[in-house]
Design an enzyme around this catalytic site. Structure first.
Site, mmCIF file in Angstrom:
data_model
loop_
_atom_site.group_PDB
_atom_site.id
_atom_site.type_symbol
_atom_site.label_atom_id
_atom_site.label_comp_id
_atom_site.label_asym_id
_atom_site.label_seq_id
_atom_site.Cartn_x
_atom_site.Cartn_y
_atom_site.Cartn_z
ATOM 1 N N HIS A 19 35.808 27.413 32.930
ATOM 2 C CA HIS A 19 35.019 28.604 32.775
ATOM 3 C C HIS A 19 33.512 28.184 32.659
ATOM 4 O O HIS A 19 33.158 27.716 31.718
ATOM 5 C CB HIS A 19 35.666 29.609 31.970
ATOM 6 C CG HIS A 19 34.775 30.794 31.788
ATOM 7 N ND1 HIS A 19 34.568 31.635 32.963
ATOM 8 C CD2 HIS A 19 34.233 31.315 30.824
ATOM 9 C CE1 HIS A 19 33.824 32.447 32.696
ATOM 10 N NE2 HIS A 19 33.506 32.480 31.475
ATOM 11 N N ASP A 21 29.987 29.291 32.779
ATOM 12 C CA ASP A 21 28.891 30.419 32.522
ATOM 13 C C ASP A 21 27.682 29.728 33.205
ATOM 14 O O ASP A 21 27.154 28.711 32.807
ATOM 15 C CB ASP A 21 28.884 30.981 31.140
ATOM 16 C CG ASP A 21 30.166 31.392 30.590
ATOM 17 O OD1 ASP A 21 30.338 32.612 30.931
ATOM 18 O OD2 ASP A 21 30.415 30.710 29.852
ATOM 19 N N ASP A 131 37.324 36.205 32.249
ATOM 20 C CA ASP A 131 36.346 36.595 31.115
ATOM 21 C C ASP A 131 35.644 37.850 31.199
ATOM 22 O O ASP A 131 35.129 38.144 30.218
ATOM 23 C CB ASP A 131 35.732 35.480 30.733
ATOM 24 C CG ASP A 131 35.228 35.422 29.200
ATOM 25 O OD1 ASP A 131 35.964 35.923 28.481
ATOM 26 O OD2 ASP A 131 34.050 34.788 28.904
ATOM 27 N N HIS A 342 29.231 38.100 34.481
ATOM 28 C CA HIS A 342 29.514 38.970 32.845
ATOM 29 C C HIS A 342 28.790 38.867 31.953
ATOM 30 O O HIS A 342 28.647 39.907 31.131
ATOM 31 C CB HIS A 342 31.147 38.925 32.804
ATOM 32 C CG HIS A 342 31.326 37.472 31.965
ATOM 33 N ND1 HIS A 342 31.613 37.418 30.696
ATOM 34 C CD2 HIS A 342 31.496 36.164 32.698
ATOM 35 C CE1 HIS A 342 32.080 36.284 30.317
ATOM 36 N NE2 HIS A 342 31.980 35.520 31.423
#
Length: 897
Positions: A19, A21, A131, A342
């Site tokens: 994941h 970011d 997420d 997000h």
């Protein structure tokens, strides 16, 4: 028998992934530098690793764009692996939020995400959302429109709603997708021990927990976590899993194949409907909607500018012969997508990261505004015009509009009248006038010195409110300022406390609040526009009240008032200074040493059933929240707000509040909610709605749940904090990271509006009022004396366009809402996207293009649905009826004569 035993064993799908970011407590720059190392290791493992079959690169295509920009030599390697469905990417461009960004932003994110992934060979057809903080109720429809039937996610569903990991998710419009939850998060299998003794117990514990939640023999076991390095020995570990645990079958897989397998083995699944926003087992951070309100406001304003004004003007310009700048528009959107991820849109970042976010908004706004100005100028410069002071006014909605609008102008000294193309004199009021003679004339350039150009002796930059009679649908008209006639209109200012128009009378009460009288019904609304300031002991993720709070209300404050009244509008200005606590320490001690200056402006325009507000504050205090309250007098069990492509009704109270502490929820269930542009209360015969240009967060409060509280802003000093009242336990994010920028010290501005109506919700057409409020008429002044460095010099063009023009219209009766009007990405047609805005009514429209055209239904990715609408050149095409929350996209292709 062996095959039967195999079919009864749990099949553990081990999914290697990261994941990633793009930014958070670190900046995008750091993330991209480390991404290069990460992707190189992934490519090597997939090409050379024994048994390393698949890798999921977080389903956001922007990561591959970032990588190949710096490592173009690896593009062919990536194409091979993506085409072979071994390196998985898409459908997103960035992992977007779904609640506070616009529906069009979600759609474009998927469009450009899938386009990017396809460029490398394959777009994963999975709504993969590991997420994001909650799932919008309209996502099943959006996914289906992109050909996505499967949904894989973590946050938003708890076991009290669905005890299993598999279900069918039904959206607001009735669309369904097959859904699988990662019940313990995307990082669940990120830390695998390698000692045999530890590994056996680990598998029994970890996989056993997944089996308890599964309704089939398949379980999803993700190996990875945030910015995680690839586990190079994962194939060897999987072989060890199978040796140690013969009761289960372990295979390396990727989401598409996993979902196809599990769907085949699923039957009689429960159906979950609507938003997925439960925070029992995983945090949703529901009040993140108002974190860094200054950045949220910029996002919302730019989204509205692009969709409501820029893209339609570019389409009008294209229809008139100019090139449509697809690549520039894509770059603007991609800047917004970087901010829509997000963490970024959440504002739950370090201050240095949020400065990057702000800079991208500045870039996006600058490009959008200048592109808009260029195309308005390209159109205006070809309109047949003899007057020195002619203004081209653009209407980017599909029906004619009239009414009071604001125009900016550079004017000489002297009085004037304004006329439209029919010669009608238009009432107006000058609201602002500043001399800029040297600045404007000093930048004038004579490209052709032989041409005589009128140069005023003095030049003033002015703002005017002008009452227009009619501006054609999706087109333009011209108005002329005639300085040979007298008609100057300066608003009269006084120390009054009352304003009115045909529909409302508004006055200031003794307690400083407003009294609003609806002249049509005679109903009086008292104690309106009350400002409520209270403490915020939360962080960048959650609003949370202090244990000992002090709420300060503007009721009873000393207020200074000034009115300004002109022919087309009246304005009421209120100034007040609230005494508030300086920080949380003062608040807990009930001390109010600080001053909180606040100015509010209330405006009524001629002929408009809308009350407009602008609020300016000078924020000098720490860790607090400011909301504005409107007491509707309507006791409500449900609030009504817009969501992407539709409307949603939400409960104003939650039963879970009674049990959340006993059941140890990760967050307190709260009714702080998100909207797109409005929130309303309605009792079936009357209602009140608050429309917003900025923040998209509201709550319905009061003993009777009759008061709309619109959040203007909230402030805090840390990225994460522990043991909040609304969020017990560990800190979200990093508790050591201070965020002084998030205190928002300095001047802040907000705009919103009030819509009061004597009808049911559907009959009030709130969505249409909100769309018009967020789509102001746009104008351009073409005057030779302005031609120069101020706006870049322009050569004279042949004037061939008429003074009035309409490209497309919705013939009455029409009650859909236009979501987008733009040129199609890969064809000569124009994309018209509409949706049903009502709670109960169906909606439809008749689209008429200014000439013969072909009308075809297409999906959100602009692929044909194989359905052509019957049309005629004079009457256009009738759309099929749209039911609740349904969207529809039509490709209108002009027929070449």
């Amino acid at each position: 028998m062996e095959g039967e035993r195999d079919m009864s064993r749990t099949k553990v799908h081990v999914i290697p992934h990261t994941h990633w970011d793009r930014e958070w407590y670190f900046t995008t720059s750091r993330s991209k530098v480390y991404l290069v190392k990460h992707v190189k290791e992934v490519l090597d493992a997939l090409e050379n690793g024994d048994g390393f079959k698949y890798y999921l690169l977080d389903a956001q295509g922007s990561l591959l764009d970032d990588y190949t920009r710096w490592c173009p030599e690896d593009e062919e390697r990536i194409r091979r692996l993506v085409s072979d469905k071994r390196l998985m990417t898409g459908p997103w461009y960035t992992q977007t939020d779904q609640l506070v960004i616009s529906g069009e932003s979600i759609v474009r994110n998927l469009y450009y995400g899938m386009e990017t992934a396809q460029k490398y060979g394959h777009a994963m057809k999975v709504g993969y959302v590991p997420d994001a903080f909650g799932q919008s109720a309209q996502m099943p429809q959006i996914y289906q429109e992109f050909g996505i039937r499967h949904f894989l996610f973590w946050r938003g569903v708890a076991d009290n709603t669905n005890p299993k990991t598999e279900f069918l998710w039904k959206g607001s419009d009735g669309s369904q997708v097959f859904a699988v939850q990662m019940p313990f998060g995307y990082y669940y299998g990120g830390n695998i021990p390698e000692e045999a003794g530890e590994l056996e117990a680990y598998l029994d514990s970890q996989i056993g927990a997944l089996e308890e939640k599964a309704s089939t023999r398949h379980v999803y076991f993700p190996n990875g976590f945030d910015q995680a390095p690839i586990r190079l020995n994962l194939p060897e570990l999987i072989r060890t899993f199978n040796e140690l645990d013969p009761e289960r079958e372990y295979v390396m897989n990727e989401p598409e194949r996993f979902l196809e397998e599990i769907e085949k083995d699923s039957s009689d699944l429960p159906v979950l409907e609507g938003e997925l926003m439960e925070a029992k087992h995983m945090r949703i951070h529901k009040s993140i909607f108002s974190t860094r309100a200054d950045l949220k406001q910029q996002n919302n304003e730019i989204e509205n500018l692009i969709v409501n004004t820029l893209e339609p003007v570019l389409s009008i310009s294209h229809a008139l012969g100019h090139e449509y700048p697809h690549h520039i528009v894509k770059d603007i959107w991609k800047l917004l997508f970087e901010n829509a991820a997000h963490d970024s849109i959440g504002g739950c970042n370090s201050d240095t990261t949020n400065r990057d976010v702000a800079f991208r908004y500045k870039q996006a706004r600058d490009i959008a505004e200048n592109l808009l100005e260029l195309h308005k100028r390209m159109i205006a410069s070809k309109i047949k015009q003899e007057e020195t002071f002619a203004f081209t006014v653009f209407n980017t909605l599909p029906y004619p509009r009239k009414g009071v609008t604001e125009i900016e102008a550079y004017l000489p000294e002297g009085s004037f009248v304004i006329r439209d193309t029919k010669g009608q004199q238009l009432p107006y009021t000058i609201t602002e006038k500043v001399e800029q003679t040297d600045y404007v004339l000093g930048q004038h350039i004579d490209l052709n010195p032989s041409k005589k150009v009128y140069l005023p002796e003095r030049v003033f930059r002015a703002k005017l409110l002008v009452e227009l009679q009619e501006v054609p649908a999706m087109g333009y008209t011209q108005i002329v300022f005639d300085f040979s006639s007298t008609g100057d209109a300066i608003a009269e200012r006084s120390n009054g406390d009352c304003i009115e128009n045909e529909f409302f009378t508004i006055s200031v009460q003794e307690n400083g609040a407003l009294s609003i009288t609806d002249k049509v019904s005679g109903r009086v609304y008292v104690d309106q526009m009350v400002f409520e300031e209270n403490g915020d002991d939360g962080d960048s993720y959650n609003y949370s009240p202090p244990e000992r709070d002090l709420t300060v209300s503007s009721l009873g404050a000393d207020v200074e008032t000034i009115t300004s009244k002109g022919p087309v509008a009246e304005d009421l200005s209120l100034r007040m200074k609230l005494k508030v606590p300086y920080d949380l320490n003062e608040r807990s001690a009930a001390l109010t040493s600080a001053e909180f200056p606040l100015q509010a402006s209330v405006s009524l325009r001629k002929g408009e059933r809308l009350i407009r507000f602008s609020v300016n504050v000078d924020n000098r205090v720490l860790s607090h929240r400011l909301r504005v309250l409107f007491d509707t007098g309507i006791a409500s069990k449900l609030s009504i707000a817009d969501q992407p492509f539709g409307v949603i009704a939400r409960p104003t109270t939650l039963e879970e509040v009674k049990v959340w502490e006993r059941e140890q929820w990760t967050e307190k269930p709260i009714t702080i909610e998100a909207m797109q542009s409005y929130v309303a209360l309605n009792d079936g015969s009357r209602g009140v709605a608050v429309l917003t240009e900025g923040g998209r967060e509201y709550e319905i409060i009061g003993p009777e749940h009759d008061t709309i509280a619109l959040t203007l802003f909230r402030t805090f000093g840390y990225m994460g904090k522990e043991n909040l009242l609304y969020r017990p336990g560990r800190a979200s994010g990093e508790k050591i990271v201070e965020t002084p920028d998030a205190q928002l010290l300095g001047e802040l501005s907000f705009t919103f509006a009030l819509h009061v109506h004597e009808s049911g919700f559907d009959e009030a057409d709130i969505a249409r009022a909100a769309k018009e409020y967020l789509t102001p008429l746009s104008s351009y002044q073409l005057s030779d004396f302005l031609n120069g460095r101020l706006i870049f010099a322009f050569r004279d063009e042949e004037r061939i366009f008429e003074q009035n023009y309409s490209l497309l219209s919705f013939s009455e009766p029409s009650n859909v809402i236009l979501s987008a009007f733009k040129k199609a990405e890969h064809s000569d047609g124009y994309v018209v996207r509409v949706f049903n805005p009502y709670l109960k009514k169906n909606a439809t429209a008749r689209i008429t293009y200014g000439g013969s055209a072909h009308y075809e239904l297409v999906s959100l990715d602009e692929r044909s649905k194989g359905e052509t609408l019957v049309a005629s050149a004079s009457e256009g095409a009738q759309l099929p009826e749209l039911q609740h929350c349904k969207l529809m996209t039509v490709l209108v292709t002009p027929e070449i004569k």
